[in-house]
Design a protein around this motif. Structure first.
Motif, mmCIF file in Angstrom:
data_model
loop_
_atom_site.group_PDB
_atom_site.id
_atom_site.type_symbol
_atom_site.label_atom_id
_atom_site.label_comp_id
_atom_site.label_asym_id
_atom_site.label_seq_id
_atom_site.Cartn_x
_atom_site.Cartn_y
_atom_site.Cartn_z
ATOM 1 N N SER A 131 0.802 -1.233 0.000
ATOM 2 C CA SER A 131 0.000 0.000 0.000
ATOM 3 C C SER A 131 0.828 1.273 0.000
ATOM 4 O O SER A 131 0.375 2.321 -0.478
ATOM 5 N N GLY A 132 2.012 1.224 0.578
ATOM 6 C CA GLY A 132 2.796 2.437 0.765
ATOM 7 C C GLY A 132 2.311 3.270 1.939
ATOM 8 O O GLY A 132 2.780 4.389 2.149
ATOM 9 N N LEU A 133 1.401 2.714 2.734
ATOM 10 C CA LEU A 133 0.887 3.411 3.913
ATOM 11 C C LEU A 133 1.731 3.040 5.137
ATOM 12 O O LEU A 133 2.716 2.302 5.028
ATOM 13 N N GLN A 134 1.339 3.525 6.293
ATOM 14 C CA GLN A 134 2.123 3.335 7.516
ATOM 15 C C GLN A 134 2.156 1.844 7.909
ATOM 16 O O GLN A 134 1.125 1.257 8.239
ATOM 17 N N GLY A 135 3.333 1.245 7.853
ATOM 18 C CA GLY A 135 3.474 -0.163 8.195
ATOM 19 C C GLY A 135 3.922 -0.414 9.619
ATOM 20 O O GLY A 135 3.975 -1.567 10.062
ATOM 21 N N GLN A 136 4.244 0.658 10.359
ATOM 22 C CA GLN A 136 4.669 0.516 11.751
ATOM 23 C C GLN A 136 3.474 0.477 12.693
ATOM 24 O O GLN A 136 3.509 -0.189 13.720
ATOM 25 N N ARG A 137 2.420 1.190 12.320
ATOM 26 C CA ARG A 137 1.218 1.252 13.163
ATOM 27 C C ARG A 137 0.000 1.030 12.273
ATOM 28 O O ARG A 137 -0.232 1.798 11.322
ATOM 29 N N VAL A 195 -5.979 6.307 0.207
ATOM 30 C CA VAL A 195 -6.748 5.062 0.231
ATOM 31 C C VAL A 195 -6.106 4.058 -0.724
ATOM 32 O O VAL A 195 -5.830 4.374 -1.891
ATOM 33 N N CYS A 196 -5.854 2.854 -0.222
ATOM 34 C CA CYS A 196 -5.345 1.761 -1.050
ATOM 35 C C CYS A 196 -6.462 0.740 -1.241
ATOM 36 O O CYS A 196 -7.129 0.352 -0.274
ATOM 37 N N ILE A 197 -6.650 0.314 -2.469
ATOM 38 C CA ILE A 197 -7.614 -0.731 -2.771
ATOM 39 C C ILE A 197 -6.850 -1.893 -3.390
ATOM 40 O O ILE A 197 -6.245 -1.759 -4.462
ATOM 41 N N ALA A 198 -6.848 -3.019 -2.684
ATOM 42 C CA ALA A 198 -6.083 -4.199 -3.096
ATOM 43 C C ALA A 198 -7.054 -5.341 -3.372
ATOM 44 O O ALA A 198 -7.709 -5.845 -2.463
ATOM 45 N N SER A 199 -7.139 -5.746 -4.631
ATOM 46 C CA SER A 199 -8.102 -6.761 -5.049
ATOM 47 C C SER A 199 -7.410 -7.997 -5.616
ATOM 48 O O SER A 199 -6.351 -7.899 -6.239
ATOM 49 N N ALA A 200 -8.050 -9.144 -5.404
ATOM 50 C CA ALA A 200 -7.598 -10.411 -5.997
ATOM 51 C C ALA A 200 -6.113 -10.662 -5.747
ATOM 52 O O ALA A 200 -5.366 -11.059 -6.643
ATOM 53 N N LEU A 201 -5.680 -10.461 -4.515
ATOM 54 C CA LEU A 201 -4.269 -10.610 -4.183
ATOM 55 C C LEU A 201 -3.768 -12.019 -4.474
ATOM 56 O O LEU A 201 -4.432 -13.001 -4.180
ATOM 57 N N CYS A 203 -3.543 -13.413 -7.250
ATOM 58 C CA CYS A 203 -4.215 -13.994 -8.414
ATOM 59 C C CYS A 203 -3.763 -13.302 -9.704
ATOM 60 O O CYS A 203 -3.191 -12.216 -9.664
ATOM 61 N N PRO A 204 -4.013 -13.925 -10.853
ATOM 62 C CA PRO A 204 -3.568 -13.314 -12.111
ATOM 63 C C PRO A 204 -4.120 -11.914 -12.354
ATOM 64 O O PRO A 204 -3.475 -11.100 -13.020
ATOM 65 N N ASP A 205 -5.322 -11.626 -11.841
ATOM 66 C CA ASP A 205 -5.926 -10.306 -12.051
ATOM 67 C C ASP A 205 -5.753 -9.386 -10.848
ATOM 68 O O ASP A 205 -6.527 -8.462 -10.637
ATOM 69 N N GLU A 206 -4.691 -9.614 -10.083
ATOM 70 C CA GLU A 206 -4.394 -8.799 -8.905
ATOM 71 C C GLU A 206 -4.273 -7.324 -9.276
ATOM 72 O O GLU A 206 -3.726 -6.960 -10.310
ATOM 73 N N SER A 207 -4.822 -6.467 -8.391
ATOM 74 C CA SER A 207 -4.741 -5.023 -8.589
ATOM 75 C C SER A 207 -4.534 -4.348 -7.245
ATOM 76 O O SER A 207 -5.281 -4.602 -6.299
ATOM 77 N N ILE A 208 -3.498 -3.500 -7.143
ATOM 78 C CA ILE A 208 -3.201 -2.755 -5.913
ATOM 79 C C ILE A 208 -2.911 -1.311 -6.312
ATOM 80 O O ILE A 208 -1.952 -1.043 -7.027
ATOM 81 N N GLN A 209 -3.752 -0.397 -5.844
ATOM 82 C CA GLN A 209 -3.594 1.014 -6.200
ATOM 83 C C GLN A 209 -3.819 1.889 -4.967
ATOM 84 O O GLN A 209 -4.767 1.660 -4.213
ATOM 85 N N THR A 210 -2.961 2.884 -4.796
ATOM 86 C CA THR A 210 -3.090 3.839 -3.695
ATOM 87 C C THR A 210 -3.180 5.249 -4.261
ATOM 88 O O THR A 210 -2.322 5.663 -5.043
ATOM 89 N N ARG A 211 -4.237 5.968 -3.851
ATOM 90 C CA ARG A 211 -4.445 7.348 -4.276
ATOM 91 C C ARG A 211 -5.071 8.115 -3.120
ATOM 92 O O ARG A 211 -5.618 7.510 -2.197
ATOM 93 N N THR A 212 -5.032 9.435 -3.190
ATOM 94 C CA THR A 212 -5.804 10.221 -2.230
ATOM 95 C C THR A 212 -7.281 10.120 -2.599
ATOM 96 O O THR A 212 -7.636 9.741 -3.724
ATOM 97 N N VAL A 213 -8.130 10.472 -1.651
ATOM 98 C CA VAL A 213 -9.570 10.467 -1.923
ATOM 99 C C VAL A 213 -9.888 11.356 -3.120
ATOM 100 O O VAL A 213 -10.678 10.991 -4.002
ATOM 101 N N THR A 229 -11.549 -8.040 -1.831
ATOM 102 C CA THR A 229 -10.860 -6.750 -1.834
ATOM 103 C C THR A 229 -10.573 -6.278 -0.419
ATOM 104 O O THR A 229 -11.398 -6.438 0.486
ATOM 105 N N LEU A 230 -9.400 -5.704 -0.260
ATOM 106 C CA LEU A 230 -8.986 -5.112 1.007
ATOM 107 C C LEU A 230 -8.943 -3.608 0.836
ATOM 108 O O LEU A 230 -8.459 -3.084 -0.173
ATOM 109 N N PHE A 231 -9.484 -2.878 1.825
ATOM 110 C CA PHE A 231 -9.489 -1.413 1.807
ATOM 111 C C PHE A 231 -8.584 -0.913 2.930
ATOM 112 O O PHE A 231 -8.750 -1.321 4.085
#
Length: 236
Positions: A131-137, A195-201, A203-213, A229-231
């Protein structure tokens, strides 16, 4: 001999086991004759995918249901012969993480069994890593409330915590409600919240994208229809 409870990860979707389960774990799984699973049918499909050294009809699979009691679990564990081990599998991902398998693990510890976790896919960890988000907390919340007003209130509360503690918030949703959750995030959270939206992790159609609202509003929703999907989000 001490019976070992093997915590065996299951794939997150349609991808080859060699991508997400170590060979040693596959070999152990193939030898086991006793399992505890949320769903016996899907557990058998998993075992068929891995390959077993004994016929599937000779393998005992106990079903861990919502109404399974500690007494039930103790009986399943006690029925395993002293020279045999058993496996715990989830419907997907790592057992006992966002999963009722922790009840089985607790009973195994209480009975002095060895508990051996195997490395495998966890959508929570994979999504956080990418995600590129905070991984420590970070905090995993499972599902948000279904009712719109309750969900929106909860999202705002999580965003407030995220802002104050710089803590990544992680949640999941039933695949057919992905669009509703996406819309709620864009309507409820601040423009600058990432916000990161991670889908079909995995899997062949995996998609992970992070953007501001604000950026998501311009880009529109990703292709996540009916996909697990994970939000994740982090307030700046």
């Amino acid at each position: 001999m001490t019976t070992t409870l093997h915590l065996i990860p299951v794939g997150l979707g349609d991808s080859a086991p060699d991508r997400w389960l170590p060979q040693a774990a596959q070999e152990i799984t193939a030898q086991l004759r006793y399992f505890i699973a949320e769903n016996a049918k899907s557990a058998r499909a998993f075992l068929k995918l891995i390959g077993t050294q004994v016929p599937l009809q000779d393998i005992t699979i106990h079903t861990l249901k919502a109404d399974s009691t500690p007494q039930d679990i103790r009986a399943w564990l006690d029925a395993v012969p002293a020279d045999q081990d058993l496996g715990l599998v989830s419907e997907a991902g790592c057992p006992a993480v966002a999963d009722p398998g922790s009840l089985v693990v607790a009973q195994a510890h209480a009975r002095g069994m060895r508990v051996l976790p195997w490395t495998g896919p966890s959508s929570i960890m994979l999504g956080l890593m990418a995600s590129g988000l905070q991984g420590q907390r970070f905090a995993f919340h499972g599902y948000a409330p279904v009712k719109a007003h309750e969900r929106d209130t909860q999202l705002r509360a999580w965003e407030s915590v995220s802002h104050k503690q710089q803590q990544t918030q992680i949640l999941i949703e039933t695949p057919y409600r992905n669009q509703a959750m996406f819309d709620a995030l864009l309507q409820t959270l601040r423009d600058t919240t990432r916000v990161c939206i991670a889908s079909a992790l995995t899997c062949p159609d995996e998609s992970i994208q992070t953007r501001t609202v604000a950026q998501w509003r311009k880009a529109g929703a990703p292709d996540f229809d009916k996909k697990p999907t994970l939000f994740l989000f982090l307030a700046s």
